[in-house]
Design a protein around this motif. Sequence first.
Motif, PDB file in Angstrom:
ATOM      1  N   THR A  23      12.237   5.579 -19.779  1.00 26.90           N
ATOM      2  CA  THR A  23      11.233   4.549 -19.983  1.00 26.90           C
ATOM      3  C   THR A  23      10.569   4.719 -21.330  1.00 26.90           C
ATOM      4  O   THR A  23      10.537   5.805 -21.901  1.00 26.90           O
ATOM      5  N   ASP A  24      10.050   3.625 -21.830  1.00 27.44           N
ATOM      6  CA  ASP A  24       9.338   3.628 -23.095  1.00 27.44           C
ATOM      7  C   ASP A  24       8.039   4.417 -22.956  1.00 27.44           C
ATOM      8  O   ASP A  24       7.393   4.382 -21.919  1.00 27.44           O
ATOM      9  N   LEU A  25       7.645   5.119 -24.013  1.00 25.49           N
ATOM     10  CA  LEU A  25       6.424   5.936 -23.979  1.00 25.49           C
ATOM     11  C   LEU A  25       5.210   5.090 -23.629  1.00 25.49           C
ATOM     12  O   LEU A  25       4.346   5.516 -22.863  1.00 25.49           O
ATOM     13  N   SER A  26       5.135   3.873 -24.155  1.00 29.26           N
ATOM     14  CA  SER A  26       3.962   3.034 -23.894  1.00 29.26           C
ATOM     15  C   SER A  26       3.829   2.678 -22.422  1.00 29.26           C
ATOM     16  O   SER A  26       2.734   2.414 -21.941  1.00 29.26           O
ATOM     17  N   GLU A  27       4.938   2.693 -21.687  1.00 27.11           N
ATOM     18  CA  GLU A  27       4.877   2.418 -20.249  1.00 27.11           C
ATOM     19  C   GLU A  27       4.262   3.584 -19.481  1.00 27.11           C
ATOM     20  O   GLU A  27       3.793   3.412 -18.371  1.00 27.11           O
ATOM     21  N   GLN A  28       4.243   4.777 -20.078  1.00 27.03           N
ATOM     22  CA  GLN A  28       3.740   5.964 -19.418  1.00 27.03           C
ATOM     23  C   GLN A  28       2.284   6.255 -19.760  1.00 27.03           C
ATOM     24  O   GLN A  28       1.689   7.153 -19.199  1.00 27.03           O
ATOM     25  N   LEU A  29       1.706   5.510 -20.700  1.00 23.89           N
ATOM     26  CA  LEU A  29       0.343   5.778 -21.139  1.00 23.89           C
ATOM     27  C   LEU A  29      -0.674   5.108 -20.225  1.00 23.89           C
ATOM     28  O   LEU A  29      -0.471   3.993 -19.761  1.00 23.89           O
ATOM     29  N   SER A  30      -1.778   5.795 -20.022  1.00 22.82           N
ATOM     30  CA  SER A  30      -2.892   5.190 -19.287  1.00 22.82           C
ATOM     31  C   SER A  30      -3.563   4.178 -20.218  1.00 22.82           C
ATOM     32  O   SER A  30      -3.369   4.220 -21.439  1.00 22.82           O
ATOM     33  N   PRO A  31      -4.378   3.285 -19.681  1.00 22.18           N
ATOM     34  CA  PRO A  31      -5.096   2.332 -20.543  1.00 22.18           C
ATOM     35  C   PRO A  31      -5.933   3.047 -21.614  1.00 22.18           C
ATOM     36  O   PRO A  31      -5.976   2.601 -22.762  1.00 22.18           O
ATOM     37  N   GLU A  32      -6.568   4.151 -21.253  1.00 20.77           N
ATOM     38  CA  GLU A  32      -7.368   4.899 -22.224  1.00 20.77           C
ATOM     39  C   GLU A  32      -6.482   5.467 -23.331  1.00 20.77           C
ATOM     40  O   GLU A  32      -6.836   5.420 -24.510  1.00 20.77           O
ATOM     41  N   GLN A  33      -5.321   5.995 -22.958  1.00 15.46           N
ATOM     42  CA  GLN A  33      -4.396   6.537 -23.956  1.00 15.46           C
ATOM     43  C   GLN A  33      -3.855   5.437 -24.871  1.00 15.46           C
ATOM     44  O   GLN A  33      -3.672   5.661 -26.068  1.00 15.46           O
ATOM     45  N   GLU A  34      -3.601   4.257 -24.317  1.00 15.75           N
ATOM     46  CA  GLU A  34      -3.126   3.139 -25.127  1.00 15.75           C
ATOM     47  C   GLU A  34      -4.176   2.734 -26.167  1.00 15.75           C
ATOM     48  O   GLU A  34      -3.843   2.469 -27.326  1.00 15.75           O
ATOM     49  N   ILE A  35      -5.444   2.708 -25.743  1.00 13.94           N
ATOM     50  CA  ILE A  35      -6.527   2.367 -26.676  1.00 13.94           C
ATOM     51  C   ILE A  35      -6.634   3.421 -27.769  1.00 13.94           C
ATOM     52  O   ILE A  35      -6.740   3.094 -28.952  1.00 13.94           O
ATOM     53  N   THR A  36      -6.590   4.688 -27.380  1.00 11.66           N
ATOM     54  CA  THR A  36      -6.659   5.777 -28.361  1.00 11.66           C
ATOM     55  C   THR A  36      -5.505   5.685 -29.343  1.00 11.66           C
ATOM     56  O   THR A  36      -5.698   5.814 -30.554  1.00 11.66           O
ATOM     57  N   ARG A  37      -4.320   5.453 -28.846  1.00 20.83           N
ATOM     58  CA  ARG A  37      -3.133   5.328 -29.706  1.00 20.83           C
ATOM     59  C   ARG A  37      -3.286   4.161 -30.673  1.00 20.83           C
ATOM     60  O   ARG A  37      -2.975   4.296 -31.860  1.00 20.83           O
ATOM     61  N   ALA A  38      -3.761   3.036 -30.186  1.00 17.50           N
ATOM     62  CA  ALA A  38      -3.951   1.864 -31.041  1.00 17.50           C
ATOM     63  C   ALA A  38      -5.023   2.121 -32.099  1.00 17.50           C
ATOM     64  O   ALA A  38      -4.884   1.704 -33.254  1.00 17.50           O
ATOM     65  N   GLU A  39      -6.092   2.814 -31.728  1.00 16.04           N
ATOM     66  CA  GLU A  39      -7.171   3.110 -32.681  1.00 16.04           C
ATOM     67  C   GLU A  39      -6.709   4.083 -33.767  1.00 16.04           C
ATOM     68  O   GLU A  39      -7.081   3.938 -34.932  1.00 16.04           O
ATOM     69  N   ILE A  40      -5.908   5.065 -33.377  1.00 13.31           N
ATOM     70  CA  ILE A  40      -5.362   6.003 -34.367  1.00 13.31           C
ATOM     71  C   ILE A  40      -4.439   5.253 -35.326  1.00 13.31           C
ATOM     72  O   ILE A  40      -4.490   5.459 -36.549  1.00 13.31           O
ATOM     73  N   ALA A  41      -3.588   4.393 -34.803  1.00  9.48           N
ATOM     74  CA  ALA A  41      -2.685   3.607 -35.654  1.00  9.48           C
ATOM     75  C   ALA A  41      -3.492   2.748 -36.623  1.00  9.48           C
ATOM     76  O   ALA A  41      -3.174   2.678 -37.821  1.00  9.48           O
ATOM     77  N   LYS A  42      -4.552   2.128 -36.137  1.00 10.67           N
ATOM     78  CA  LYS A  42      -5.411   1.309 -36.995  1.00 10.67           C
ATOM     79  C   LYS A  42      -6.080   2.166 -38.063  1.00 10.67           C
ATOM     80  O   LYS A  42      -6.161   1.778 -39.234  1.00 10.67           O
ATOM     81  N   ALA A  43      -6.525   3.345 -37.683  1.00 14.15           N
ATOM     82  CA  ALA A  43      -7.174   4.246 -38.639  1.00 14.15           C
ATOM     83  C   ALA A  43      -6.209   4.661 -39.744  1.00 14.15           C
ATOM     84  O   ALA A  43      -6.584   4.707 -40.923  1.00 14.15           O
ATOM     85  N   PHE A  44      -4.961   4.949 -39.388  1.00 12.37           N
ATOM     86  CA  PHE A  44      -3.969   5.282 -40.411  1.00 12.37           C
ATOM     87  C   PHE A  44      -3.735   4.092 -41.334  1.00 12.37           C
ATOM     88  O   PHE A  44      -3.690   4.256 -42.559  1.00 12.37           O
ATOM     89  N   ARG A  45      -3.582   2.907 -40.760  1.00 11.07           N
ATOM     90  CA  ARG A  45      -3.376   1.711 -41.599  1.00 11.07           C
ATOM     91  C   ARG A  45      -4.582   1.470 -42.516  1.00 11.07           C
ATOM     92  O   ARG A  45      -4.411   1.166 -43.695  1.00 11.07           O
ATOM     93  N   ASP A  46      -5.779   1.589 -41.966  1.00  6.29           N
ATOM     94  CA  ASP A  46      -6.991   1.392 -42.771  1.00  6.29           C
ATOM     95  C   ASP A  46      -7.080   2.419 -43.892  1.00  6.29           C
ATOM     96  O   ASP A  46      -7.450   2.090 -45.018  1.00  6.29           O
TER      97      ASP A  46
END
Length: 114
Positions: free
Chosen positions: A2-25
Amino acid sequence: MTDLSEQLSPEQEITRAEIAKAFRDTLATVAGKRVLYWILEECAIYRDAYCGENNATNYTLGQQASGRKIIAKLDEVDPRLYPSLLTDMAAIREMDRAASKATADNMENDDADD
């Protein structure tokens, strides 16, 4: 598998998205690129780890492992980020060299006028 994103909790998905945004910023600014590139240099990414002395070699390999984690995160966020960082830093360094040369030339001209 399964894809990693399918295994993440909602909190982990938010954290992952925020880290990705921080790197882009961070990489959206020249200052951010300078800092991230400096961090990678401090992680010995661009140096040969082997020096003939086991403790120093192992220490450098540990630093490089940290740098590889950063590069892996960049690749996870967007596989174009790290290559773009390298090309952007080449351009930034060229601009720095030109600015340094212009400053030195101006100082020489000021000294000649005195």
